[in-house]
Design a protein around this motif. Structure first.
Motif, PDB file in Angstrom:
ATOM      1  N   ASN A   1       0.798  -1.233   0.000  1.00 30.74           N
ATOM      2  CA  ASN A   1       0.000   0.000   0.000  1.00 30.74           C
ATOM      3  C   ASN A   1       0.825   1.274   0.000  1.00 30.74           C
ATOM      4  O   ASN A   1       0.261   2.367   0.088  1.00 30.74           O
ATOM      5  N   ILE A   2       2.148   1.172  -0.115  1.00 29.21           N
ATOM      6  CA  ILE A   2       2.989   2.363  -0.190  1.00 29.21           C
ATOM      7  C   ILE A   2       3.203   2.720  -1.658  1.00 29.21           C
ATOM      8  O   ILE A   2       3.866   1.992  -2.393  1.00 29.21           O
ATOM      9  N   GLN A   3       2.639   3.834  -2.083  1.00 27.00           N
ATOM     10  CA  GLN A   3       2.890   4.308  -3.444  1.00 27.00           C
ATOM     11  C   GLN A   3       4.189   5.108  -3.490  1.00 27.00           C
ATOM     12  O   GLN A   3       5.090   4.813  -4.274  1.00 27.00           O
ATOM     13  N   GLU A   4       4.281   6.123  -2.646  1.00 27.02           N
ATOM     14  CA  GLU A   4       5.523   6.874  -2.455  1.00 27.02           C
ATOM     15  C   GLU A   4       5.632   7.254  -0.990  1.00 27.02           C
ATOM     16  O   GLU A   4       4.631   7.557  -0.334  1.00 27.02           O
ATOM     17  N   ALA A   5       6.842   7.245  -0.491  1.00 24.74           N
ATOM     18  CA  ALA A   5       7.124   7.702   0.869  1.00 24.74           C
ATOM     19  C   ALA A   5       8.589   8.098   0.896  1.00 24.74           C
ATOM     20  O   ALA A   5       9.463   7.271   1.150  1.00 24.74           O
ATOM     21  N   PHE A   6       8.861   9.349   0.576  1.00 24.65           N
ATOM     22  CA  PHE A   6      10.256   9.796   0.525  1.00 24.65           C
ATOM     23  C   PHE A   6      10.391  11.181   1.119  1.00 24.65           C
ATOM     24  O   PHE A   6       9.427  11.962   1.176  1.00 24.65           O
ATOM     25  N   VAL A   7      11.596  11.475   1.562  1.00 29.74           N
ATOM     26  CA  VAL A   7      11.942  12.814   2.037  1.00 29.74           C
ATOM     27  C   VAL A   7      13.180  13.257   1.268  1.00 29.74           C
ATOM     28  O   VAL A   7      14.024  12.434   0.884  1.00 29.74           O
ATOM     29  N   GLY A   8      13.279  14.553   1.020  1.00 31.80           N
ATOM     30  CA  GLY A   8      14.406  15.067   0.262  1.00 31.80           C
ATOM     31  C   GLY A   8      14.911  16.380   0.818  1.00 31.80           C
ATOM     32  O   GLY A   8      14.156  17.146   1.430  1.00 31.80           O
ATOM     33  N   VAL A   9      16.199  16.628   0.620  1.00 29.09           N
ATOM     34  CA  VAL A   9      16.810  17.891   1.041  1.00 29.09           C
ATOM     35  C   VAL A   9      17.576  18.477  -0.151  1.00 29.09           C
ATOM     36  O   VAL A   9      18.108  17.741  -0.994  1.00 29.09           O
ATOM     37  N   ARG A  10      17.607  19.786  -0.222  1.00 28.93           N
ATOM     38  CA  ARG A  10      18.361  20.463  -1.263  1.00 28.93           C
ATOM     39  C   ARG A  10      19.804  20.622  -0.787  1.00 28.93           C
ATOM     40  O   ARG A  10      20.068  21.306   0.218  1.00 28.93           O
ATOM     41  N   LEU A  11      20.724  19.985  -1.510  1.00 28.32           N
ATOM     42  CA  LEU A  11      22.135  20.070  -1.143  1.00 28.32           C
ATOM     43  C   LEU A  11      22.781  21.345  -1.683  1.00 28.32           C
ATOM     44  O   LEU A  11      23.581  21.980  -0.992  1.00 28.32           O
ATOM     45  N   PHE A  12      22.431  21.678  -2.912  1.00 29.30           N
ATOM     46  CA  PHE A  12      22.914  22.891  -3.548  1.00 29.30           C
ATOM     47  C   PHE A  12      21.754  23.528  -4.298  1.00 29.30           C
ATOM     48  O   PHE A  12      20.638  23.010  -4.268  1.00 29.30           O
ATOM     49  N   LYS A  13      22.009  24.608  -4.974  1.00 32.35           N
ATOM     50  CA  LYS A  13      20.940  25.350  -5.632  1.00 32.35           C
ATOM     51  C   LYS A  13      20.157  24.479  -6.608  1.00 32.35           C
ATOM     52  O   LYS A  13      18.933  24.563  -6.686  1.00 32.35           O
ATOM     53  N   ARG A  14      20.843  23.616  -7.343  1.00 34.70           N
ATOM     54  CA  ARG A  14      20.189  22.787  -8.362  1.00 34.70           C
ATOM     55  C   ARG A  14      20.276  21.288  -8.055  1.00 34.70           C
ATOM     56  O   ARG A  14      20.124  20.472  -8.956  1.00 34.70           O
ATOM     57  N   THR A  15      20.544  20.925  -6.805  1.00 38.10           N
ATOM     58  CA  THR A  15      20.772  19.517  -6.465  1.00 38.10           C
ATOM     59  C   THR A  15      19.884  19.078  -5.314  1.00 38.10           C
ATOM     60  O   THR A  15      19.865  19.723  -4.256  1.00 38.10           O
ATOM     61  N   TRP A  16      19.179  17.955  -5.511  1.00 38.50           N
ATOM     62  CA  TRP A  16      18.323  17.368  -4.488  1.00 38.50           C
ATOM     63  C   TRP A  16      18.787  15.950  -4.181  1.00 38.50           C
ATOM     64  O   TRP A  16      19.219  15.216  -5.071  1.00 38.50           O
ATOM     65  N   LEU A  17      18.647  15.564  -2.908  1.00 37.86           N
ATOM     66  CA  LEU A  17      18.887  14.197  -2.471  1.00 37.86           C
ATOM     67  C   LEU A  17      17.612  13.675  -1.822  1.00 37.86           C
ATOM     68  O   LEU A  17      17.147  14.244  -0.826  1.00 37.86           O
ATOM     69  N   ASP A  18      17.038  12.607  -2.373  1.00 38.29           N
ATOM     70  CA  ASP A  18      15.809  11.999  -1.856  1.00 38.29           C
ATOM     71  C   ASP A  18      16.097  10.592  -1.366  1.00 38.29           C
ATOM     72  O   ASP A  18      16.967   9.895  -1.917  1.00 38.29           O
ATOM     73  N   ALA A  19      15.353  10.151  -0.350  1.00 35.34           N
ATOM     74  CA  ALA A  19      15.499   8.794   0.178  1.00 35.34           C
ATOM     75  C   ALA A  19      14.127   8.241   0.531  1.00 35.34           C
ATOM     76  O   ALA A  19      13.289   8.947   1.096  1.00 35.34           O
ATOM     77  N   GLY A  20      13.902   6.969   0.178  1.00 36.85           N
ATOM     78  CA  GLY A  20      12.631   6.327   0.497  1.00 36.85           C
ATOM     79  C   GLY A  20      12.116   5.524  -0.674  1.00 36.85           C
ATOM     80  O   GLY A  20      12.878   4.907  -1.418  1.00 36.85           O
ATOM     81  N   VAL A  21      10.814   5.533  -0.855  1.00 35.41           N
ATOM     82  CA  VAL A  21      10.144   4.846  -1.959  1.00 35.41           C
ATOM     83  C   VAL A  21       9.597   5.909  -2.902  1.00 35.41           C
ATOM     84  O   VAL A  21       8.894   6.830  -2.468  1.00 35.41           O
ATOM     85  N   PHE A  22       9.906   5.792  -4.189  1.00 34.97           N
ATOM     86  CA  PHE A  22       9.453   6.792  -5.156  1.00 34.97           C
ATOM     87  C   PHE A  22       9.118   6.109  -6.476  1.00 34.97           C
ATOM     88  O   PHE A  22       9.484   4.949  -6.717  1.00 34.97           O
ATOM     89  N   PHE A  23       8.399   6.827  -7.339  1.00 40.83           N
ATOM     90  CA  PHE A  23       8.012   6.282  -8.632  1.00 40.83           C
ATOM     91  C   PHE A  23       9.247   5.901  -9.446  1.00 40.83           C
ATOM     92  O   PHE A  23      10.270   6.593  -9.417  1.00 40.83           O
ATOM     93  N   GLY A  24       9.146   4.821 -10.215  1.00 35.73           N
ATOM     94  CA  GLY A  24      10.213   4.464 -11.134  1.00 35.73           C
ATOM     95  C   GLY A  24      10.312   5.501 -12.251  1.00 35.73           C
ATOM     96  O   GLY A  24       9.315   6.095 -12.660  1.00 35.73           O
ATOM     97  N   ASN A  25      11.516   5.714 -12.736  1.00 35.22           N
ATOM     98  CA  ASN A  25      11.732   6.760 -13.744  1.00 35.22           C
ATOM     99  C   ASN A  25      11.773   6.218 -15.162  1.00 35.22           C
ATOM    100  O   ASN A  25      11.846   6.983 -16.122  1.00 35.22           O
TER     101      ASN A  25
END
Length: 375
Positions: free
Chosen positions: A103-127
């Motif tokens: 029942n988990i579709q997505e469950a992630f948290v993310g932080v912006r490391l730099f102006k144009r860079t994100w780091l996400d962790a958890g469950v997310f949609f396939g790309n």
């Protein structure tokens, strides 16, 4: 002092709460299969999977936030497509979310490391692929064969970076190929490169590499490349091409060598040999969409999947899964944010792999009526 600190914490929490967005999506369907099979479920698909039955393809509720320094999304879902897509999740362990992974579709948290860079962790949609799990975001209602055999979701960490307004990429470290509970000790790697030649022309390259064998088997590395070219032209038209190629190392083999026991009685007559060959499969899809006016849109899809060695689609037939598909969709958009869709799907395989009344057939064709709404 404590009262002031408590007030600051409350104000900060209220500020976060005010930035959270809530939503929901309901996707209902009725599928009439002209093959009139005795079975209630279709094979080789995860969408509109039930025959001659009103059902829920996907229902999800979500909460999401995206601010300057952090972002995240929590979405829980249910439906026939959810059960079909999570059927391969490991169930034998006792402490790896078996009860809730479905029942988990997505469950992630993310932080912006730099102006144009994100780091996400958890469950997310396939790309990988041109279509998503949310039917309203797709040109057609059902999914192409190419999309039903790539990950709908992934679990791990991903690093996303925008080099410019035209070029972006991401790198992923994943548990594996569409799984939350890992089936081995190895991690998989994914990547994406996206380049916008113009605001209407985009090229996307997705890659995956990882060992897909269970721990008790020898490693079977899978390599996958997905190429997508999207072109939106004349405001009303959209065209997309997708070509995929996959390769996976064959399983170990057993060679019959009875003379071994004559040399040494403790040796078995079968000797295990590590396979060196890679089995390949290919998928190609074309989408064409035309918006007639504000209320009507038509779309066509042509596809071919070539998996004769049955790497990802098992048919237990001589020629494996060699199948063409053709889809026509009429969208009625006047109910926005709801959408009414009428779709005809025709698929034909080299072997008789589709249920047809009380026997098998090379063809499958069906009509799907779908009504969905975003909240």
């Amino acid at each position: 002092m404590f009262a002031e600190e408590e007030k600051v914490l409350v104000d900060k929490q209220n500020a976060i709460n005010n930035k959270v967005k809530f939503g929901a999506f309901v996707d209902t369907y009725y599928s009439y299969n002209n093959n009139r099979p005795k079975a209630k479920e279709r094979n080789y698909t995860t969408q509109a999977i039930r025959n001659q039955e009103f059902n829920i393809n996907l229902l999800h509720i979500e909460a999401s936030v995206e601010e300057e320094r952090y972002r995240g999304r929590i979405a829980m879902h249910w439906g026939t497509s959810v059960i079909a897509n999570t059927a391969a999740e490991v169930q034998k362990d006792n402490s790896s979310n078996q009860v809730s992974t479905r029942n988990i579709q997505e469950a992630f948290v993310g932080v912006r490391l730099f102006k144009r860079t994100w780091l996400d962790a958890g469950v997310f949609f396939g790309n990988i692929g041109h279509e998503s799990w949310i039917s309203q975001n797709n040109v057609n209602y059902t999914r192409a064969l190419a999309l039903d055999y790539v990950p709908y979701y992934s679990s791990g960490v991903r690093l996303q970076h925008s080099v410019s307004d035209k070029l972006s990429f991401q790198v992923q470290i994943l548990n594996g190929w569409q799984n939350i509970t890992d089936n081995n000790k190895d991690k998989a790697f994914g990547s994406q490169i996206k380049y916008k030649f113009t605001p209407t022309l985009t090229l996307t390259l997705n890659q995956f590499v990882g060992n897909e064998a269970a721990n008790f088997e020898r490693k079977q590395y899978r390599f996958y490349n997905n190429t997508i070219l999207e072109w939106n032209f004349f405001d009303q038209w959209s065209l997309a091409f997708q070509f995929d190629i996959g390769a996976q190392k064959a399983k170990e083999s057993l060679s019959y060598e009875p003379w071994l026991s004559q040399i040494n009685p403790s040796l078995p007559i079968y000797r295990s040999e590590e396979a060196k060959a890679y089995r390949q499969w290919y998928q190609g899809t074309i989408w064409l969409s035309y918006r007639i006016n504000e209320d009507l849109r038509v779309a066509l899809r042509a596809e071919r999947m070539y998996d004769p060695l049955q790497v990802v689609a098992s048919t237990n037939t001589r020629n494996g899964f060699i199948t063409n598909g053709y889809t026509a969709t009429l969208d009625i958009l006047s109910f926005d944010p709801a959408m009414l869709r009428i779709e005809y799907v025709y698929r034909r395989s080299r072997d008789a792999i589709f249920d047809y009344q009380s026997r098998s057939s090379q063809k499958e064709d069906l009509v799907v009526f779908a009504f969905s709404m975003k909240f």
